[in-house]
Design an enzyme around this catalytic site. Structure first.
Site, PDB file in Angstrom:
ATOM      1  N   GLU A 195     -10.597  -2.350   4.283  1.00 33.74           N
ATOM      2  CA  GLU A 195      -9.264  -1.839   4.578  1.00 33.74           C
ATOM      3  C   GLU A 195      -9.085  -0.461   3.936  1.00 33.74           C
ATOM      4  O   GLU A 195      -9.837  -0.090   3.030  1.00 33.74           O
ATOM      5  CB  GLU A 195      -8.188  -2.779   3.996  1.00 33.74           C
ATOM      6  CG  GLU A 195      -8.246  -4.197   4.534  1.00 33.74           C
ATOM      7  CD  GLU A 195      -7.133  -5.114   3.983  1.00 33.74           C
ATOM      8  OE1 GLU A 195      -6.603  -5.888   4.771  1.00 33.74           O
ATOM      9  OE2 GLU A 195      -6.819  -5.048   2.781  1.00 33.74           O
TER      10      GLU A 195
ATOM     11  N   ASP B 107       0.775  -1.251   0.000  1.00 34.79           N
ATOM     12  CA  ASP B 107       0.000   0.000   0.000  1.00 34.79           C
ATOM     13  C   ASP B 107       0.808   1.303   0.000  1.00 34.79           C
ATOM     14  O   ASP B 107       1.784   1.422   0.738  1.00 34.79           O
ATOM     15  CB  ASP B 107      -0.858   0.102   1.265  1.00 34.79           C
ATOM     16  CG  ASP B 107      -1.609  -1.144   1.602  1.00 34.79           C
ATOM     17  OD1 ASP B 107      -1.550  -2.110   0.847  1.00 34.79           O
ATOM     18  OD2 ASP B 107      -2.259  -1.142   2.664  1.00 34.79           O
TER      19      ASP B 107
END
Ligand code: FRU
Length: 482
Positions: free
Chosen positions: A204, A22
């Site tokens: 998420e 990420d």
């Protein structure tokens, strides 16, 4: 396996070596775009997470910096955000120096093994040298886990109307909003989404931000989820609605996707960019991110995108378009006007000096079924197209090269055309081993990886014989390869 430098993207960030996932802590400050990222500096697979760091003046040319945050006794450094604390609400500022504050999840693997569901907690770090070096707050964590298995990925914004910080947190199957006057003391405001949207996997990496459409402010809530994406595995859904400082109220309960391709995940937006809303994701998918055939690094970001809202019928949609800064690296190219594409049209014969890092734009006054096929002498091909009957865009990488590393990789992926106009336009961004499709002013987006064993140097347009292209332009995109 042998090194495969030909897969290294030029204008998408990838670490020189080892694993990334990420994007984290994206903040713009004093002319620099900061990109932190989930990084494991010891292997090409996921491991104890650090925050890697890269900087750019334009989101297109990146320079990797020293690691910003290392794991510590409270755990690994999971995803989170960063803000410019201009009013020094946190008190971290010294001698008038504005603090940058990172808000991230501490993930404690030892606690995780105990099964108490308290292994993820929110913590702070700050920088007093414009993002170069970071100090962890000595009273971490600042937001303790009440016993929720997945309790992570804080995205913090300054909510001006209420003069407070708002944290959007992914809490398993819903979003929980918190607020704080000083980034240190947090109070719960509300929960959202337990019974709304897609729930094929855990929620998420959320984001919450305002966008204006026709003079009216709306709030967009991005919720990444894994698995359960529109083409399998990781995906990015969003809601458009209202946020009053406490509660998010969606204007529509339809599930909407920011990107339909398999390879855009965990994307969120930069903070401190004024009226521009700039987004960037991780260009991979948890289904095979640990197996893709690159070396000595694994994974990269998507291209930076500017977000906006567009109304289509009764719905408001998020649009994503490549940032205008990409024009800086576009080389003089080829523009073709008013071509009627027969069954086969050899585009590579018309384009000068075609490479594997380029942008291709196409516009047409009327929709028709068509495709663009990139191929090589080994018979590998990547097919990108629009199917008028199904009213879908698609990317088919079934035969585009290496796929044996994961049974989930090969495939044909589709996305609905959301625009209702007869005119259509398409921008494709290619960068060695990826293509990003932006159709109809960014209403339909797809990001997709592919790994040919030899460059796909032949470009063919195909149609049923009736596709009138108004304009087609090709330009190589040249940014320095690290
Ligand atoms: C999303 C994610 C986050 C987590 C991080 C760990 O890809 O699972 O929820 O913070 O990756 O690396």
């Amino acid at each position: 396996p042998a090194p495969t430098p030909q897969y290294r993207p030029a204008y998408h960030f990838s670490p020189a070596a080892h694993w990334m996932n990420d994007p984290n802590g994206m903040v713009y400050y004093q002319g620099t775009y900061h990109l932190f990222f989930q990084y494991y500096p010891e292997a090409m697979v996921w491991g104890p997470m650090h925050w890697g760091h890269a900087t750019s003046p334009d989101m297109v040319t990146w320079k990797e910096q020293p690691i910003a945050l290392y794991p510590d006794s409270l755990g690994y450094i999971f995803s989170g955000s960063a803000v410019v604390d201009a009013n020094n609400t946190s008190g971290f500022g010294k001698n008038g120096q504005v603090p940058l504050v990172a808000i991230f999840t501490h993930h404690n693997p030892k606690e995780e093994k105990k099964g108490t569901n308290k292994h993820q907690n929110q913590s702070l770090a700050y920088s007093l040298d414009a993002g170069k070096t970071w100090t962890k707050y000595d009273k971490n964590p600042v937001l303790k886990n009440p016993g929720i298995q997945d309790f992570r990925d804080p995205k913090v914004i300054w909510y001006e109307a209420g003069k407070k910080w708002v944290m959007t947190l992914a809490t398993k199957d819903r979003i929980t909003f918190y607020s704080s006057p000083n980034l240190k003391d947090w109070s719960k405001e509300s929960e959202f989404g337990q019974k709304l949207g897609a729930h094929g996997g855990v929620w998420e990496c959320p984001d919450l931000f305002p966008l204006t459409l026709n003079g009216k402010t709306h709030w967009v809530l991005i919720v990444n989820l894994n698995p359960g994406g529109p083409n399998g595995g990781s995906g990015t859904q969003y809601f458009v609605g209202n946020f009053d400082g406490k509660t998010f109220t969606p204007a529509s309960t339809d599930t909407k996707w920011a990107d339909y391709g398999p390879d855009d995940y965990a994307g969120v937006t930069w903070s401190n960019t004024g009226n521009r809303r700039l987004f960037l994701g991780w260009m991979s998918n948890w289904e095979y991110a640990n197996q893709v055939p690159t070396s000595p690094w694994r994974n990269a970001t998507t291209a930076p995108r500017e977000l906006a809202l567009q109304q289509v019928g009764s719905q408001m949609y998020l649009t994503s378009q490549p940032v205008k800064e990409l024009a800086k690296i576009a080389q003089p190219g080829t523009t073709l006007k008013n071509i009627t594409v027969p069954k086969q049209y050899d585009l590579s014969a018309k384009v000068k000096n075609a490479g594997d890092k380029f942008q291709l734009k196409l516009s047409a006054a009327q929709l028709a079924t068509y495709s663009l096929v990139l191929s090589n002498s080994k018979g590998e091909e990547l097919v990108i197209g629009y199917d008028k009957k199904a009213n879908q865009y698609y990317i088919d990488r079934t035969k585009a090269g290496q796929s044996g590393f994961s049974s989930k990789f090969a495939g044909r992926h589709t996305a609905p055309r959301l625009a209702t106009t007869p005119q259509t336009n398409l921008t494709l961004l290619f960068d060695a081993s990826s293509v990003e499709l932006f159709a109809d002013q960014g209403l339909t987006v797809m990001s997709e990886l592919f790994f040919p064993t030899q460059i796909l140097d032949k470009m063919t347009l195909r149609s049923e014989g009736n596709f009138a292209v108004r304009e087609l332009s090709y330009a190589n995109l040249a940014a320095e390869v690290k």
